[in-house]
Design a protein around this motif. Sequence first.
Motif, mmCIF file in Angstrom:
data_model
loop_
_atom_site.group_PDB
_atom_site.id
_atom_site.type_symbol
_atom_site.label_atom_id
_atom_site.label_comp_id
_atom_site.label_asym_id
_atom_site.label_seq_id
_atom_site.Cartn_x
_atom_site.Cartn_y
_atom_site.Cartn_z
ATOM 1 N N UNK A 131 -2.938 3.961 3.146
ATOM 2 C CA UNK A 131 -2.348 5.211 2.682
ATOM 3 C C UNK A 131 -1.414 4.890 1.520
ATOM 4 N N UNK A 132 -1.257 5.857 0.638
ATOM 5 C CA UNK A 132 -0.371 5.721 -0.511
ATOM 6 C C UNK A 132 1.040 6.152 -0.128
ATOM 7 N N UNK A 153 2.737 6.614 3.488
ATOM 8 C CA UNK A 153 2.813 5.397 4.308
ATOM 9 C C UNK A 153 4.197 5.238 4.925
ATOM 10 N N UNK A 154 5.243 5.606 4.179
ATOM 11 C CA UNK A 154 6.600 5.507 4.718
ATOM 12 C C UNK A 154 6.851 6.576 5.771
ATOM 13 N N UNK A 177 0.672 -3.358 13.464
ATOM 14 C CA UNK A 177 0.003 -2.314 12.693
ATOM 15 C C UNK A 177 0.612 -2.251 11.298
ATOM 16 N N UNK A 178 -0.249 -2.357 10.287
ATOM 17 C CA UNK A 178 0.206 -2.378 8.895
ATOM 18 C C UNK A 178 -0.444 -1.225 8.143
ATOM 19 N N UNK A 179 0.366 -0.471 7.425
ATOM 20 C CA UNK A 179 -0.138 0.598 6.564
ATOM 21 C C UNK A 179 0.134 0.185 5.124
ATOM 22 N N UNK A 180 -0.905 0.124 4.299
ATOM 23 C CA UNK A 180 -0.758 -0.366 2.927
ATOM 24 C C UNK A 180 -1.618 0.459 1.975
ATOM 25 N N UNK A 211 5.091 -0.863 6.595
ATOM 26 C CA UNK A 211 4.455 -0.103 5.512
ATOM 27 C C UNK A 211 4.636 -0.880 4.218
ATOM 28 N N UNK A 212 3.527 -1.157 3.558
ATOM 29 C CA UNK A 212 3.573 -1.781 2.237
ATOM 30 C C UNK A 212 3.450 -0.649 1.221
ATOM 31 N N UNK A 213 4.480 -0.479 0.396
ATOM 32 C CA UNK A 213 4.505 0.659 -0.523
ATOM 33 C C UNK A 213 5.017 0.212 -1.886
ATOM 34 N N UNK A 214 4.746 1.029 -2.886
ATOM 35 C CA UNK A 214 5.205 0.722 -4.239
ATOM 36 C C UNK A 214 6.034 1.873 -4.791
ATOM 37 N N UNK A 215 6.848 1.546 -5.771
ATOM 38 C CA UNK A 215 7.614 2.564 -6.466
ATOM 39 C C UNK A 215 7.842 2.105 -7.898
#
Length: 302
Positions: free
Chosen positions: A128-129, A133-134, A95-98, A145-149
């Motif tokens: 999800x943003x 997502x985290x 399961x991937x949340x991105x 979770x693929x996330x940005x910062x």
Amino acid sequence: MVDPRYIKMFHEVVEAGSYSAAARRLGYSQPAISQQMRALERSVGTPLFARVGHELRLTEAGEILARHAASVLRELTAAHSRIAAIRELRAGSIRICAFPSASATIVATAAARTARAHPDLRIQLFEDEPPSSLEALRRGDCDIALAFTYAGFEERLAEDVVGVQVLADPVVAVLPAGHRLSRRREVALSDLSGERWIAGCPRCREHFVRACAAVGFEPDIACTTDDNLAVQSLVAAGAGIALMPRLVLSFLKHPKVVERPVQRMEQRSVSAYALRDRAGIPATALMLETFRQVGQEMRLGA
């Protein structure tokens, strides 16, 4: 709880008809079989065998266990086979949340590559943003979770979370095609101080406002939306200009806008995160490494 090894040995004794015959089948000594069967009887709390002359017979309890032993062994064999398939990536799911632009680019490339190598591995994708997502990752609602910062907004990771850097995503100015600065190869953020702006998601918007403050102005935000296509449409219609990660424009670009690099503008950092104790699960480890490889290739091809 009965040790499954005892069940297998018990089944062999029943099938062979004696301890010595079972020992020959299994490659053990007859005393070793006898010892294991005594241990099994201690475990269940009652005798399972009785000797009638030279013949070994099952007690009533032994008959009950014998009726269930074959099915127990079949279920255990089936379970081992399914576990092996997951371990060897011949089955299972991840399961991937991105965030949306990662789903359309990084995840799409990684999923296609994974499908070619492991066609029976199933991927469930949610959008999800960050930071939501985290939070989903920490709740166990996803495996990765693929996330940005942005610089100054780095994630404060819990000790049970590990991250793999995927890529650095440049932030560019999005202008109407006929904008006064559209002919420049790059622009300074200060040159855009008098413009009206279209702002994006909360995390991007906060970074944008800070960047403007750093060069001496407060942006006039005319509209905010999380929809990247809506942002570009608003820009194309003349409602304002925007800052946008280049990753978005790599797959979705309005024909009536132009993008221009912004001098000394911080990039956003994209990473893939997993819970530390699950990062070694074969499917999770595979996807983390695949995301890292895809990100490296995207950087080299930029």
